[in-house]
Design an enzyme around this catalytic site. Structure first.
Site, short mmCIF file in Angstrom:
data_model
loop_
_atom_site.label_atom_id
_atom_site.label_comp_id
_atom_site.label_asym_id
_atom_site.label_seq_id
_atom_site.Cartn_x
_atom_site.Cartn_y
_atom_site.Cartn_z
N HIS A 153 -1.14 -12.02 8.94
CA HIS A 153 0.09 -12.53 8.33
C HIS A 153 0.36 -13.94 8.87
O HIS A 153 0.24 -14.18 10.08
CB HIS A 153 1.27 -11.60 8.68
N LEU A 169 0.83 -1.21 0.00
CA LEU A 169 0.00 0.00 0.00
C LEU A 169 0.86 1.26 0.00
O LEU A 169 1.96 1.28 0.57
CB LEU A 169 -0.89 0.00 1.25
C1 GRF Z 1 -3.36 -16.05 4.42
O1 GRF Z 1 -2.40 -17.01 4.73
C2 GRF Z 1 -3.03 -14.74 5.07
O2 GRF Z 1 -2.40 -14.89 6.30
C3 GRF Z 1 -2.10 -14.10 4.08
O3 GRF Z 1 -2.60 -14.46 2.82
C4 GRF Z 1 -3.34 -15.66 2.93
C5 GRF Z 1 -4.69 -15.37 2.41
O4 GRF Z 1 -5.52 -16.51 2.38
N1 GRF Z 1 -2.05 -12.68 4.30
P1 GRF Z 1 -7.06 -16.34 2.18
O5 GRF Z 1 -7.27 -15.61 0.84
O6 GRF Z 1 -7.61 -15.56 3.33
O7 GRF Z 1 -7.61 -17.73 2.12
#
Ligand code: GRF
Length: 222
Positions: free
Chosen positions: A114, A98
């Site tokens: 994360h 961003l």
């Molecule tokens: C997840 O592992 C999240 O922690 C990371 O990206 C992935 C997204 O997965 N930021 P989803 O699209 O929510 O299934």
């Protein structure tokens, strides 16, 4: 009770974390209502899932902004969020860095999930990084978003063991289960107005503490 907060969710992919937030709001566990889901990818599978919840969706295709300043795309996203009356933004697998402009506008009102125990393993493939590093404990983090990637004040974390024979996929699945627990938890606390940021620390008003003291890996009974 104060009114439900209007929540916007930004996605790029499958949207499983988005679904965990939508379910928690629909169930009344989070005092928020989903105002809009925005994707930067027209083919994100999460868009159809959002629609199946009856939530409005918008696509601001990153391809249309190729070669232009990052902020232009962010301004277009911001306009959509404003028009939908969004008060809180959740990044849920939103695969774009961003602009400082956007981060500033949503500072203190924008959170991210994360798949690693920050500050370890920021950036892409947190699960793979943990595995390759030989970490014995992995996990996930929900944090406020600041100008640096995967860096802002931490709201919630969950830890899982790294087990013998784990692959990136098995570890990611174990972590994802916890992501789906802590993201709704963090959003609930934020919507309830119970979070205060003090420097790098996030204080939780009326926090109940009834927690196991530790997770030890390998199992000490081995
Ligand atoms: C997840 O592992 C999240 O922690 C990371 O990206 C992935 C997204 O997965 N930021 P989803 O699209 O929510 O299934």
């Amino acid at each position: 009770m104060s009114a439900a907060k209007r929540v916007g969710i930004l996605i790029s992919g499958r949207g499983s974390n988005m679904v965990s937030l939508l379910e928690a709001m629909r169930a009344g566990e989070v005092p928020g209502e989903a105002a809009l889901v925005v994707s930067d990818r027209p083919d994100a599978p999460g868009l159809a899932k959002a629609a199946s919840f009856g939530v409005a969706t918008a696509v601001v295709p990153r391809r249309e902004y190729r070669g232009r300043p990052r902020e232009e795309h962010d301004r277009a996203v911001h306009e959509r969020l404003e028009a939908a009356g969004v008060e809180i933004v959740c990044l849920a697998g939103y695969m774009r860095i961003l602009s400082p402009w956007f981060v500033e506008r949503w500072q203190g009102r924008m959170i991210n999930i994360h798949p690693a125990l920050l500050p370890s393993f920021p950036g892409l493939h947190g699960q793979r990084q943990a595995l390759e590093h030989g970490a014995r404990i992995a996990g996930c983090t929900v944090h406020f978003v600041d100008a640096e990637v995967d860096h802002g004040p931490i709201i919630a974390q969950a830890a899982v063991p790294v087990l013998p024979g784990d692959t990136e996929e098995t570890l990611a699945a174990r972590i994802l289960e916890q992501e789906h627990r802590i993201y709704p938890l963090a959003l609930r606390l934020l919507c309830q107005g119970r979070l205060t940021i003090e420097g790098r620390r996030v204080l939780v008003r009326d926090e109940q503490i009834d927690l196991p003291r530790s997770l030890v890996v390998p199992d000490p009974s081995s």
